[in-house]
Design a protein around this motif. Sequence first.
Motif, PDB file in Angstrom:
ATOM      1  N   ILE A  39      12.047   8.298  -8.618  1.00 42.67           N
ATOM      2  CA  ILE A  39      11.387   9.344  -8.464  1.00 42.67           C
ATOM      3  C   ILE A  39      10.126   8.648  -8.847  1.00 42.67           C
ATOM      4  O   ILE A  39       8.961   8.803  -8.080  1.00 42.67           O
ATOM      5  N   ALA A  40       9.803   8.006  -9.885  1.00 43.02           N
ATOM      6  CA  ALA A  40       8.741   7.267 -10.259  1.00 43.02           C
ATOM      7  C   ALA A  40       8.075   6.390  -9.321  1.00 43.02           C
ATOM      8  O   ALA A  40       6.801   6.289  -8.993  1.00 43.02           O
ATOM      9  N   GLY A  41       8.883   5.625  -8.740  1.00 46.55           N
ATOM     10  CA  GLY A  41       8.465   4.541  -7.707  1.00 46.55           C
ATOM     11  C   GLY A  41       8.102   5.198  -6.551  1.00 46.55           C
ATOM     12  O   GLY A  41       6.988   4.966  -6.104  1.00 46.55           O
ATOM     13  N   TYR A  42       8.788   6.154  -6.013  1.00 50.75           N
ATOM     14  CA  TYR A  42       8.468   7.236  -4.785  1.00 50.75           C
ATOM     15  C   TYR A  42       7.073   7.747  -5.030  1.00 50.75           C
ATOM     16  O   TYR A  42       6.269   7.630  -3.957  1.00 50.75           O
ATOM     17  N   VAL A  43       6.715   8.260  -5.978  1.00 54.24           N
ATOM     18  CA  VAL A  43       5.371   8.979  -6.395  1.00 54.24           C
ATOM     19  C   VAL A  43       4.255   8.072  -6.531  1.00 54.24           C
ATOM     20  O   VAL A  43       3.482   8.438  -5.741  1.00 54.24           O
ATOM     21  N   SER A  44       4.508   7.162  -7.274  1.00 53.89           N
ATOM     22  CA  SER A  44       3.300   6.114  -7.468  1.00 53.89           C
ATOM     23  C   SER A  44       3.211   5.187  -6.390  1.00 53.89           C
ATOM     24  O   SER A  44       2.211   4.888  -6.020  1.00 53.89           O
ATOM     25  N   LEU A  45       4.085   4.845  -5.639  1.00 52.76           N
ATOM     26  CA  LEU A  45       4.004   3.490  -4.671  1.00 52.76           C
ATOM     27  C   LEU A  45       4.022   4.273  -3.411  1.00 52.76           C
ATOM     28  O   LEU A  45       3.189   3.520  -2.565  1.00 52.76           O
ATOM     29  N   VAL A  46       4.263   5.607  -2.877  1.00 57.98           N
ATOM     30  CA  VAL A  46       4.450   5.950  -1.777  1.00 57.98           C
ATOM     31  C   VAL A  46       3.412   7.234  -1.696  1.00 57.98           C
ATOM     32  O   VAL A  46       2.599   7.437  -0.708  1.00 57.98           O
ATOM     33  N   LEU A  47       3.790   8.445  -2.382  1.00 56.22           N
ATOM     34  CA  LEU A  47       3.340   9.734  -2.131  1.00 56.22           C
ATOM     35  C   LEU A  47       1.818   9.897  -2.426  1.00 56.22           C
ATOM     36  O   LEU A  47       1.115  10.111  -1.816  1.00 56.22           O
ATOM     37  N   VAL A  48       1.483   9.378  -3.493  1.00 60.98           N
ATOM     38  CA  VAL A  48      -0.031   9.347  -4.059  1.00 60.98           C
ATOM     39  C   VAL A  48      -1.016   8.496  -3.123  1.00 60.98           C
ATOM     40  O   VAL A  48      -1.914   9.072  -2.378  1.00 60.98           O
ATOM     41  N   PRO A  49      -0.371   7.205  -2.737  1.00 57.30           N
ATOM     42  CA  PRO A  49      -1.393   6.476  -1.768  1.00 57.30           C
ATOM     43  C   PRO A  49      -1.342   7.141  -0.382  1.00 57.30           C
ATOM     44  O   PRO A  49      -2.364   7.111   0.320  1.00 57.30           O
ATOM     45  N   GLN A  50      -0.163   7.783   0.175  1.00 59.31           N
ATOM     46  CA  GLN A  50      -0.491   8.111   1.443  1.00 59.31           C
ATOM     47  C   GLN A  50      -0.874   9.825   1.381  1.00 59.31           C
ATOM     48  O   GLN A  50      -1.524  10.371   2.570  1.00 59.31           O
ATOM     49  N   LEU A  51      -1.233  10.275   0.183  1.00 58.33           N
ATOM     50  CA  LEU A  51      -1.990  11.527   0.068  1.00 58.33           C
ATOM     51  C   LEU A  51      -3.337  11.185   0.244  1.00 58.33           C
ATOM     52  O   LEU A  51      -4.142  12.093   0.882  1.00 58.33           O
ATOM     53  N   LYS A  52      -3.652  10.098  -0.168  1.00 62.94           N
ATOM     54  CA  LYS A  52      -5.241   9.712  -0.141  1.00 62.94           C
ATOM     55  C   LYS A  52      -5.488   9.309   1.075  1.00 62.94           C
ATOM     56  O   LYS A  52      -6.397   9.436   2.039  1.00 62.94           O
ATOM     57  N   TYR A  53      -4.510   8.145   1.651  1.00 71.32           N
ATOM     58  CA  TYR A  53      -4.908   7.576   3.047  1.00 71.32           C
ATOM     59  C   TYR A  53      -3.514   7.679   3.790  1.00 71.32           C
ATOM     60  O   TYR A  53      -2.786   6.845   3.661  1.00 71.32           O
ATOM     61  N   PRO A  54      -3.378   8.958   4.487  1.00 71.43           N
ATOM     62  CA  PRO A  54      -2.164   8.894   5.194  1.00 71.43           C
ATOM     63  C   PRO A  54      -1.991   8.048   6.353  1.00 71.43           C
ATOM     64  O   PRO A  54      -2.680   7.487   6.810  1.00 71.43           O
ATOM     65  N   THR A 112       0.052   3.099  -9.435  1.00 76.97           N
ATOM     66  CA  THR A 112       1.171   2.509 -10.446  1.00 76.97           C
ATOM     67  C   THR A 112       0.552   2.159 -11.849  1.00 76.97           C
ATOM     68  O   THR A 112       1.425   2.363 -12.678  1.00 76.97           O
ATOM     69  N   ALA A 113      -0.526   2.008 -11.951  1.00 80.19           N
ATOM     70  CA  ALA A 113      -1.044   1.691 -13.484  1.00 80.19           C
ATOM     71  C   ALA A 113      -1.189   3.025 -14.235  1.00 80.19           C
ATOM     72  O   ALA A 113      -0.699   3.259 -15.227  1.00 80.19           O
ATOM     73  N   CYS A 114      -1.513   4.333 -13.588  1.00 81.40           N
ATOM     74  CA  CYS A 114      -1.537   5.514 -14.016  1.00 81.40           C
ATOM     75  C   CYS A 114      -0.046   5.819 -14.288  1.00 81.40           C
ATOM     76  O   CYS A 114       0.263   6.634 -15.463  1.00 81.40           O
ATOM     77  N   MET A 115       0.823   5.712 -13.524  1.00 81.14           N
ATOM     78  CA  MET A 115       2.602   5.828 -13.814  1.00 81.14           C
ATOM     79  C   MET A 115       2.916   5.009 -15.171  1.00 81.14           C
ATOM     80  O   MET A 115       3.410   5.651 -15.778  1.00 81.14           O
ATOM     81  N   ALA A 116       2.458   3.980 -15.178  1.00 77.38           N
ATOM     82  CA  ALA A 116       2.909   3.035 -16.209  1.00 77.38           C
ATOM     83  C   ALA A 116       2.317   3.614 -17.703  1.00 77.38           C
ATOM     84  O   ALA A 116       2.868   3.559 -18.486  1.00 77.38           O
ATOM     85  N   ALA A 117       0.815   3.623 -17.450  1.00 76.06           N
ATOM     86  CA  ALA A 117       0.269   4.351 -18.712  1.00 76.06           C
ATOM     87  C   ALA A 117       0.804   5.575 -19.044  1.00 76.06           C
ATOM     88  O   ALA A 117       0.907   5.963 -20.526  1.00 76.06           O
ATOM     89  N   SER A 118       1.241   6.739 -18.234  1.00 72.98           N
ATOM     90  CA  SER A 118       1.702   7.932 -18.494  1.00 72.98           C
ATOM     91  C   SER A 118       2.989   7.859 -19.231  1.00 72.98           C
ATOM     92  O   SER A 118       3.332   8.510 -20.226  1.00 72.98           O
ATOM     93  N   ALA A 119       3.747   7.009 -18.475  1.00 75.87           N
ATOM     94  CA  ALA A 119       5.113   6.836 -19.043  1.00 75.87           C
ATOM     95  C   ALA A 119       5.204   6.179 -20.453  1.00 75.87           C
ATOM     96  O   ALA A 119       6.174   6.637 -21.187  1.00 75.87           O
ATOM     97  N   TRP A 120       4.326   5.180 -20.517  1.00 73.08           N
ATOM     98  CA  TRP A 120       4.156   4.687 -22.016  1.00 73.08           C
ATOM     99  C   TRP A 120       3.859   5.769 -23.083  1.00 73.08           C
ATOM    100  O   TRP A 120       4.397   5.872 -24.167  1.00 73.08           O
ATOM    101  N   ILE A 121       2.750   6.597 -22.589  1.00 71.18           N
ATOM    102  CA  ILE A 121       2.248   7.634 -23.535  1.00 71.18           C
ATOM    103  C   ILE A 121       3.368   8.580 -23.957  1.00 71.18           C
ATOM    104  O   ILE A 121       3.673   9.066 -25.159  1.00 71.18           O
ATOM    105  N   ALA A 122       4.153   8.991 -22.842  1.00 76.18           N
ATOM    106  CA  ALA A 122       5.193  10.066 -22.960  1.00 76.18           C
ATOM    107  C   ALA A 122       6.158   9.639 -23.806  1.00 76.18           C
ATOM    108  O   ALA A 122       6.899  10.195 -24.526  1.00 76.18           O
TER     109      ALA A 122
END
Length: 248
Positions: free
Chosen positions: A103-118, A145-155
């Motif tokens: 889920i983390a990989g899909y959101v950070s590598l696919v979903l967010v980038p394609q929301l910005k650049y479909p 990906t950096a946002c996901m890594a930072a958020s996961a580390w903080i969590a």
Amino acid sequence: MVQRLLLAGMLSGLVVALFAFSFARVYAEPTIEQAIALEEIGAHHHAGVEEGTVSRSTQRNAGLLTGLAAYCTALGGFLAIGLAFLHGRLSVRPRSAVWTLAIAGYVSLVLVPQLKYPANPPGVGSAETIGVRTELYFVMIMLSTACMAASAWIAHLMRLRVGSAISVPIGTGMFVALAFLFMTMLPAISETPHDYPRGLLLEFRVHAALLQMIVWGGLGLLFGQMAEHVVSRDRRAEGVARRGIPNA
């Protein structure tokens, strides 16, 4: 255990690639054919049609299967490495850990980038800006990906103090905020012709999104189950070894 997890992940990727290929061949390829037909019509009106080095028959059959197999196998391997790293560090079952990584990989590598650049079908976008568009897309992937890594580390740090019930929502909110910030900072690109069929564009993007969901969801389902078996077998072998009983 790492080698067995890696093998299971890559085998899972190959199986998922077959399902993804079947979906792409039946549903996505006809949409691409329509887009190519429109592109060729436009090319005839301008400077003629440029012949491709690889035939469409090869692209939509052997080429598509090879690309999906390489993509899914690599993703399965990365999930296996991630699971091996998390094993023993998180008090969750291997299946849950695999789903979390998927889920983390899909959101950070696919979903967010394609929301910005479909994703766009063939014929959409200027050839002069393809380099800039590709660079921006990969920049969005790296930032997400950096946002996901930072958020996961903080969590993770907060979970040690306040527990998962509070740390998970905070980490999720942090990722959403950071991802939205970077999405607004990067320039928007819209090169879709005004007369381009909106139905065809929407259909192409839906199929592209569904294909990625099949890949990541299939890996989470299949590799999660296989990882559960590998880890359980390894734990049983360790138990036998500790009791000093020969492992039959």
